[in-house]
Design a protein around this motif. Structure first.
Motif, short mmCIF file in Angstrom:
data_model
loop_
_atom_site.label_atom_id
_atom_site.label_comp_id
_atom_site.label_asym_id
_atom_site.label_seq_id
_atom_site.Cartn_x
_atom_site.Cartn_y
_atom_site.Cartn_z
N MET A 106 36.59 24.42 40.66
CA MET A 106 35.21 24.03 41.02
C MET A 106 34.53 25.14 41.68
SD MET A 106 35.58 20.27 42.27
CE MET A 106 32.99 20.11 42.29
N ILE A 107 35.17 26.15 42.40
CA ILE A 107 35.08 27.26 43.11
C ILE A 107 34.22 28.10 42.07
CG2 ILE A 107 34.80 28.70 44.81
CD1 ILE A 107 35.79 27.11 46.67
N TYR A 108 35.58 28.14 41.24
CA TYR A 108 35.69 29.91 41.01
C TYR A 108 34.29 29.55 39.61
CZ TYR A 108 36.72 33.12 37.30
OH TYR A 108 37.37 33.43 36.71
N GLY A 109 34.37 28.16 38.87
CA GLY A 109 33.34 27.91 37.63
C GLY A 109 32.18 28.51 38.38
N ALA A 110 31.54 27.53 39.31
CA ALA A 110 30.48 27.51 40.21
C ALA A 110 30.01 28.86 40.18
CB ALA A 110 30.27 27.31 40.89
N VAL A 111 30.62 29.56 41.01
CA VAL A 111 30.58 30.52 41.14
C VAL A 111 30.69 31.66 40.01
CG1 VAL A 111 31.13 32.49 42.45
CG2 VAL A 111 31.99 30.36 43.11
N MET A 112 31.10 31.57 39.17
CA MET A 112 31.07 32.79 38.02
C MET A 112 29.97 32.74 36.99
SD MET A 112 33.34 34.89 38.47
CE MET A 112 33.41 35.59 36.91
N LEU A 113 29.67 31.39 36.96
CA LEU A 113 28.35 30.95 36.43
C LEU A 113 26.72 30.88 37.02
CD1 LEU A 113 28.93 27.14 35.42
CD2 LEU A 113 28.69 28.62 33.73
N TRP A 114 27.44 31.52 38.47
CA TRP A 114 25.78 32.08 39.03
C TRP A 114 25.81 33.50 39.03
CZ3 TRP A 114 26.92 33.98 44.46
CH2 TRP A 114 25.11 34.06 44.86
N ALA A 115 26.65 34.12 39.45
CA ALA A 115 27.23 35.68 39.56
C ALA A 115 28.25 36.16 38.14
CB ALA A 115 28.07 35.93 40.91
N THR A 116 27.28 35.93 37.32
CA THR A 116 27.29 36.74 35.89
C THR A 116 27.68 38.36 36.00
OG1 THR A 116 24.79 36.71 35.52
CG2 THR A 116 25.82 35.12 35.04
N ALA A 117 26.95 39.10 37.53
CA ALA A 117 27.56 40.69 36.96
C ALA A 117 28.82 40.90 37.67
CB ALA A 117 25.90 41.04 37.73
N LEU A 118 29.41 39.61 38.39
CA LEU A 118 30.14 40.19 39.29
C LEU A 118 31.41 41.46 38.59
CD1 LEU A 118 31.61 37.06 40.96
CD2 LEU A 118 30.63 39.10 41.94
N PRO A 119 32.31 42.56 38.78
CA PRO A 119 32.99 43.08 37.94
C PRO A 119 34.66 42.60 37.48
CG PRO A 119 33.71 43.41 40.20
CD PRO A 119 32.24 42.71 40.47
N HIS A 120 34.20 42.85 36.26
CA HIS A 120 35.98 42.65 36.05
C HIS A 120 36.80 43.73 36.13
CE1 HIS A 120 32.82 41.42 32.29
NE2 HIS A 120 32.93 40.44 32.52
N ILE A 121 38.21 41.81 36.30
CA ILE A 121 38.91 43.27 37.00
C ILE A 121 39.90 44.29 35.64
CG2 ILE A 121 41.92 42.12 37.52
CD1 ILE A 121 41.12 40.10 38.51
N THR A 122 40.65 44.98 35.54
CA THR A 122 40.89 46.31 35.05
C THR A 122 42.01 46.96 35.63
OG1 THR A 122 40.09 47.49 36.01
CG2 THR A 122 38.68 46.68 33.77
N ARG A 123 42.62 46.31 36.59
CA ARG A 123 44.02 46.78 37.16
C ARG A 123 45.48 46.10 36.61
NH1 ARG A 123 42.65 49.03 42.97
NH2 ARG A 123 40.89 51.34 42.42
N GLY A 124 46.11 46.35 36.44
CA GLY A 124 47.37 45.38 36.48
C GLY A 124 47.81 45.58 35.28
N GLY A 125 47.11 46.10 34.02
CA GLY A 125 48.04 45.77 33.02
C GLY A 125 48.51 44.91 32.67
N ARG A 126 49.77 44.74 31.88
CA ARG A 126 50.93 43.59 31.49
C ARG A 126 51.65 43.37 32.30
NH1 ARG A 126 51.92 46.59 25.41
NH2 ARG A 126 49.74 46.40 24.12
N PRO A 127 52.04 44.49 33.20
CA PRO A 127 52.85 43.45 34.60
C PRO A 127 52.44 41.81 35.04
CG PRO A 127 53.19 45.63 34.31
CD PRO A 127 52.25 45.29 33.45
N LEU A 128 50.80 42.52 35.80
CA LEU A 128 49.87 41.43 36.08
C LEU A 128 49.92 40.41 34.93
CD1 LEU A 128 48.86 40.50 38.41
CD2 LEU A 128 47.04 41.93 38.11
N ASP A 129 49.45 40.58 33.63
CA ASP A 129 49.04 39.67 32.83
C ASP A 129 50.49 38.59 32.27
OD1 ASP A 129 47.03 40.94 32.47
OD2 ASP A 129 46.96 41.78 30.12
N GLY A 130 51.93 39.31 32.27
CA GLY A 130 52.41 38.39 32.54
C GLY A 130 53.35 37.84 34.12
#
Length: 245
Positions: A106-130
């Motif tokens: 609920m917190i994540y959905g509400a914050v991300m709907l409201w704050a559309t300009a937050l930066p995306h996560i680009t670090r961590g690569g495939r290990p973090l995806d895993g």
């Protein structure tokens, strides 16, 4: 028609429709309805068996519209996580998890709907995806909820809807299949699962078909809004869902 059958059909249709539209959310929605009449240990095998079949046909119908370039680390991590999750199901009631996950969604959905300009996560690569895939696998084996953490992650990565769904759709399919296998080997699939499966599948087929049809009408912005709204609603449903029959 008994209350159990009515809720089986309602939960099946709603979960399939949401998943057809957003690419995930089937276990969250179905569990929220089915836990009113089924215990957690009965709900999880039914969720993973029903929606494993649904995702086979859904993925086949959308194969050419998706991008799978980010998928494999999630599959590797999820494969490691599923057996851990099924063991947790033996010893832990999902109530505490549902409360924490519900508040977080609920917190994540509400914050991300409201704050559309937050930066995306680009670090961590495939290990973090895993690592995220492994979390999805643990939750998939534990409660059939393999898709919502990777779904959040794909949104935060800033991937297109074809790329995000190219992760969540086959990942959920694979995790559901593995989870059912582990549950079956561990003797954790009740005999009633087969009958309930047959009752739910027609509603799932109709809901998934309608959801996939609606998916084609979303652009990137609306798709993101849809996913975040689903996450917020799913979090609220987790908090409101009782502990089972």
């Amino acid at each position: 028609m008994s209350p159990e059958i009515i809720l089986l059909l309602v939960g099946a249709f709603a979960a399939a429709f949401v998943s057809g539209t957003a690419g995930f959310g089937d276990a969250l929605i179905a569990s929220a309805v089915w836990l009113h009449v089924l215990a957690p240990a009965e709900t999880v095998p039914l969720v993973v068996s029903c929606f494993f079949v649904m995702h086979i046909f859904m993925l086949a119908s959308m194969w050419r519209r998706l991008s799978f370039k980010y998928l494999w680390p999630f599959l590797v991590g999820g494969t490691i996580g599923v057996p851990l999750g099924t063991e947790l199901l033996r010893i832990v009631e999902p109530d505490t998890f549902k409360r924490v996950a519900g508040i977080g969604l609920m917190i994540y959905g509400a914050v991300m709907l409201w704050a559309t300009a937050l930066p995306h996560i680009t670090r961590g690569g495939r290990p973090l995806d895993g690592a995220v895939g492994m979390v999805g696998g643990v939750l998939g084996g534990f409660a059939g909820l393999s898709g919502f953490v990777p779904g959040v992650w794909c949104t935060q990565r800033g991937w297109s809807r074809a790329e995000a769904r190219g992760v969540t759709q086959p990942l959920i399919l694979t995790m559901h299949g593995m989870a059912f296998g582990w549950l079956a080997v561990g003797g954790m699939v009740p005999p009633e699962t087969g009958t309930r499966f047959l009752i739910a599948m027609p509603a799932i087929a109709i809901g998934a078909w309608l959801g996939v049809k609606l998916y084609g009408y979303f652009n990137e912005v609306r798709f993101r809004q849809c996913v975040l709204t689903v996450l917020f609603i799913a979090g609220a449903i987790l908090l409101l869902t009782p502990g089972g029959a």
